[in-house]
Enzyme design. Structure first.
Site, PDB file in Angstrom:
ATOM      1  N   LYS A  98     -36.127  22.135 -19.384  1.00 10.46           N
ATOM      2  CA  LYS A  98     -36.863  20.893 -19.109  1.00 10.46           C
ATOM      3  C   LYS A  98     -37.662  20.458 -20.334  1.00 10.46           C
ATOM      4  O   LYS A  98     -37.601  19.311 -20.752  1.00 10.46           O
ATOM      5  CB  LYS A  98     -37.849  21.071 -17.932  1.00 10.46           C
TER       6      LYS A  98
ATOM      7  N   ARG B 230     -43.443  19.075  -8.413  1.00 11.71           N
ATOM      8  CA  ARG B 230     -42.919  20.397  -8.076  1.00 11.71           C
ATOM      9  C   ARG B 230     -43.001  20.696  -6.587  1.00 11.71           C
ATOM     10  O   ARG B 230     -42.559  21.758  -6.160  1.00 11.71           O
ATOM     11  CB  ARG B 230     -43.761  21.446  -8.786  1.00 11.71           C
TER      12      ARG B 230
ATOM     13  N   ARG C 274     -37.889  33.916 -25.188  1.00 16.77           N
ATOM     14  CA  ARG C 274     -39.083  33.173 -25.562  1.00 16.77           C
ATOM     15  C   ARG C 274     -40.314  34.071 -25.585  1.00 16.77           C
ATOM     16  O   ARG C 274     -41.203  33.900 -26.406  1.00 16.77           O
ATOM     17  CB  ARG C 274     -39.301  32.005 -24.593  1.00 16.77           C
TER      18      ARG C 274
ATOM     19  N   ARG D 280     -45.509  33.779 -24.397  1.00 16.78           N
ATOM     20  CA  ARG D 280     -46.149  33.047 -23.296  1.00 16.78           C
ATOM     21  C   ARG D 280     -46.496  34.037 -22.189  1.00 16.78           C
ATOM     22  O   ARG D 280     -45.658  34.832 -21.782  1.00 16.78           O
ATOM     23  CB  ARG D 280     -45.192  31.958 -22.788  1.00 16.78           C
TER      24      ARG D 280
ATOM     25  N   ARG E 273     -42.108  33.056 -10.338  1.00 11.36           N
ATOM     26  CA  ARG E 273     -41.855  31.652 -10.714  1.00 11.36           C
ATOM     27  C   ARG E 273     -40.527  31.168 -10.136  1.00 11.36           C
ATOM     28  O   ARG E 273     -40.424  30.048  -9.640  1.00 11.36           O
ATOM     29  CB  ARG E 273     -41.856  31.507 -12.238  1.00 11.36           C
TER      30      ARG E 273
HETATM   31  P1  AP5 Z   1     -37.570  25.345 -22.038  1.00 13.33           P
HETATM   32  O1  AP5 Z   1     -37.121  24.050 -22.604  1.00 13.33           O
HETATM   33  O2  AP5 Z   1     -38.909  25.834 -22.377  1.00 13.33           O
HETATM   34  O3  AP5 Z   1     -37.372  25.348 -20.449  1.00 13.33           O
HETATM   35  P2  AP5 Z   1     -38.343  24.878 -19.302  1.00 13.33           P
HETATM   36  O4  AP5 Z   1     -37.476  24.443 -18.185  1.00 13.33           O
HETATM   37  O5  AP5 Z   1     -39.354  23.943 -19.844  1.00 13.33           O
HETATM   38  O6  AP5 Z   1     -38.975  26.281 -18.936  1.00 13.33           O
HETATM   39  P3  AP5 Z   1     -40.484  26.676 -18.612  1.00 13.33           P
HETATM   40  O7  AP5 Z   1     -40.512  28.148 -18.637  1.00 13.33           O
HETATM   41  O8  AP5 Z   1     -41.439  25.927 -19.456  1.00 13.33           O
HETATM   42  O9  AP5 Z   1     -40.568  26.160 -17.128  1.00 13.33           O
HETATM   43  P4  AP5 Z   1     -41.640  26.426 -16.062  1.00 13.33           P
HETATM   44  O10 AP5 Z   1     -41.299  25.384 -15.075  1.00 13.33           O
HETATM   45  O11 AP5 Z   1     -41.668  27.818 -15.556  1.00 13.33           O
HETATM   46  O12 AP5 Z   1     -43.012  26.271 -16.833  1.00 13.33           O
HETATM   47  P5  AP5 Z   1     -44.127  25.132 -16.898  1.00 13.33           P
HETATM   48  O13 AP5 Z   1     -44.733  25.224 -18.226  1.00 13.33           O
HETATM   49  O14 AP5 Z   1     -43.622  23.852 -16.423  1.00 13.33           O
HETATM   50  O15 AP5 Z   1     -36.470  26.444 -22.434  1.00 13.33           O
HETATM   51  C1  AP5 Z   1     -36.674  27.814 -22.128  1.00 13.33           C
HETATM   52  C2  AP5 Z   1     -36.218  28.681 -23.318  1.00 13.33           C
HETATM   53  O16 AP5 Z   1     -34.820  28.513 -23.491  1.00 13.33           O
HETATM   54  C3  AP5 Z   1     -36.857  28.286 -24.657  1.00 13.33           C
HETATM   55  O17 AP5 Z   1     -37.037  29.410 -25.430  1.00 13.33           O
HETATM   56  C4  AP5 Z   1     -35.815  27.336 -25.270  1.00 13.33           C
HETATM   57  O18 AP5 Z   1     -35.878  27.339 -26.665  1.00 13.33           O
HETATM   58  C5  AP5 Z   1     -34.521  27.919 -24.751  1.00 13.33           C
HETATM   59  N1  AP5 Z   1     -33.488  26.886 -24.501  1.00 13.33           N
HETATM   60  C6  AP5 Z   1     -33.686  25.628 -24.026  1.00 13.33           C
HETATM   61  N2  AP5 Z   1     -32.501  24.986 -23.902  1.00 13.33           N
HETATM   62  C7  AP5 Z   1     -31.541  25.874 -24.295  1.00 13.33           C
HETATM   63  C8  AP5 Z   1     -30.117  25.793 -24.387  1.00 13.33           C
HETATM   64  N3  AP5 Z   1     -29.436  24.684 -24.028  1.00 13.33           N
HETATM   65  N4  AP5 Z   1     -29.447  26.892 -24.809  1.00 13.33           N
HETATM   66  C9  AP5 Z   1     -30.113  28.025 -25.153  1.00 13.33           C
HETATM   67  N5  AP5 Z   1     -31.471  28.159 -25.110  1.00 13.33           N
HETATM   68  C10 AP5 Z   1     -32.181  27.092 -24.669  1.00 13.33           C
HETATM   69  O19 AP5 Z   1     -45.185  25.668 -15.815  1.00 13.33           O
HETATM   70  C11 AP5 Z   1     -45.918  26.839 -16.038  1.00 13.33           C
HETATM   71  C12 AP5 Z   1     -46.862  27.071 -14.881  1.00 13.33           C
HETATM   72  O20 AP5 Z   1     -47.821  26.014 -14.814  1.00 13.33           O
HETATM   73  C13 AP5 Z   1     -46.229  27.099 -13.485  1.00 13.33           C
HETATM   74  O21 AP5 Z   1     -45.720  28.390 -13.158  1.00 13.33           O
HETATM   75  C14 AP5 Z   1     -47.425  26.710 -12.609  1.00 13.33           C
HETATM   76  O22 AP5 Z   1     -48.308  27.808 -12.441  1.00 13.33           O
HETATM   77  C15 AP5 Z   1     -48.143  25.688 -13.466  1.00 13.33           C
HETATM   78  N6  AP5 Z   1     -47.670  24.303 -13.209  1.00 13.33           N
HETATM   79  C16 AP5 Z   1     -47.085  23.467 -14.103  1.00 13.33           C
HETATM   80  N7  AP5 Z   1     -46.791  22.290 -13.538  1.00 13.33           N
HETATM   81  C17 AP5 Z   1     -47.210  22.391 -12.248  1.00 13.33           C
HETATM   82  C18 AP5 Z   1     -47.165  21.499 -11.143  1.00 13.33           C
HETATM   83  N8  AP5 Z   1     -46.644  20.251 -11.245  1.00 13.33           N
HETATM   84  N9  AP5 Z   1     -47.659  21.931  -9.957  1.00 13.33           N
HETATM   85  C19 AP5 Z   1     -48.207  23.157  -9.824  1.00 13.33           C
HETATM   86  N10 AP5 Z   1     -48.275  24.054 -10.836  1.00 13.33           N
HETATM   87  C20 AP5 Z   1     -47.775  23.668 -12.042  1.00 13.33           C
HETATM   88 MG    MG Z   2     -41.422  24.029 -20.095  1.00 13.72          MG
END
Ligand code: AP5
Ligand code: MG
Length: 200
Positions: A13, A88, A127, A133, A144
C-alpha cells in the site's frame, strides 16, 4: 482524484500509494506514518497509539476519523489525495463517505492489493531487518494479519457494492504493480478533481 489503498500489512500500500500520489501531484496520506511520527514526537496522540500499534491492534475509530477529518481539510488536499491505511473498519469507511460528501468529492477507486500470506510475512521480515519498524516482529505480524482479516478485508465487498473496487495482483515487481495501478486508474485521469455524485 481520491483513491484508497486497501490490502493486508506488507501488501505494498505505502509503496504504491506514494508512487501514485507523486505521479498525480496530490498528497499521500498514510495513517500508519502519521501515527509513527506522533509516537516519535511524543505527542498525546502518540502516547495513546504507540502501545496499540506495538500490539498490532487497531487504534480506535474516533481517533482515526478525527485525524483524517483534520488532514483532508488542508489546502493541499483540494485536488484530491491518496489514502493508505484508511479506512480499516466499517465505521471508518462510512465516516470517509460522509467527509468526502461534505467536501463535494467522490471516491474514485479502492485498490485492493492481493499478496499471499507467506510473501507478506517475508516482506515484513525483510523490512524489519532494513528499517527496524517496531511492529514487524512475528507475534505482532500475526495480530496485524488477524485484525486485517476480521475488520478490514470485509471492506472490499463494501467498495465492490459501490462499484469502485479494483482488485490487483500485488506480487509482481514494484514497477509491475505500479503499471497495473496506473492502467486501472487511467480512466479516472480526465475526471481528476471534478466532484462526482454518488460514487462514494
Ligand atoms: P509496503 O509498501 O510498506 O506495504 P504496506 O501495505 O504499506 O505495509 P504496512 O506494513 O505499512 O501495512 P500496515 O497496514 O500493517 O501498516 P500501517 O503503517 O498502515 O511494503 C512492505 C514491504 O515490502 C516493504 O519493505 C517494501 O519495500 C516491500 N515491497 C513493496 N512492494 C513490493 C513488491 N511489489 N515486491 C517486493 N517487495 C515489495 O499501520 C500500522 C499500524 O497503525 C496498524 O497496525 C494500526 O495499529 C495503526 N493504524 C494505521 N492506520 C489505522 C487506521 N486507519 N485505523 C486504526 N489503526 C490504524
Ligand atoms: Mg504502509
Amino acid at each position: 482524484m481520491v483513491v484508497v489503498f486497501l490490502g493486508p500489512p506488507g501488501s505494498g500500500k505505502g509503496t504504491q500509494a506514494a508512487r501514485l500520489a507523486a505521479r498525480a501531484g496530490i498528497p499521500h496520506i498514510a495513517t500508519g506514518d502519521m501515527l509513527r511520527s506522533a509516537v516519535k514526537n511524543g505527542t498525546e496522540l502518540g502516547r495513546r497509539a504507540g502501545a496499540i500499534m506495538d500490539a498490532g491492534e487497531l487504534v480506535p475509530d474516533d481517533i482515526m476519523i478525527g485525524l483524517i477529518r483534520e488532514r483532508i481539510a488542508s489546502e493541499d488536499c483540494k485536488k484530491g489525495f491518496v489514502l493508505d491505511g484508511f479506512p480499516r473498519t466499517a465505521a471508518q469507511a462510512e465516516a470517509l463517505e460522509r467527509l468526502l460528501a461534505e467536501k463535494g468529492f467522490g471516491l474514485d477507486a479502492a485498490v485492493n492489493l492481493d499478496v499471499d500470506e507467506n510473501r507478506l510475512i517475508e516482506r515484513m521480515k525483510g523490512r524489519s531487518l532494513a528499517e527496524g519498524r517496531s511492529d514487524d516482529n512475528p507475534e505482532t505480524i500475526r495480530t496485524r494479519l488477524e485484525e486485517y482479516r476480521r475488520k478490514t478485508a470485509p471492506l472490499a465487498a463494501w467498495f465492490d457494492r459501490k462499484g469502485i473496487l479494483v482488485n490487483l495482483d500485488g506480487t509482481g515487481s514494484v514497477d509491475d504493480v505500479a503499471r497495473a495501478v496506473g492502467g486501472a486508474l487511467a480512466r479516472l485521469d480526465t475526471a481528476s478533481a471534478r466532484p462526482r455524485q454518488g460514487a462514494a
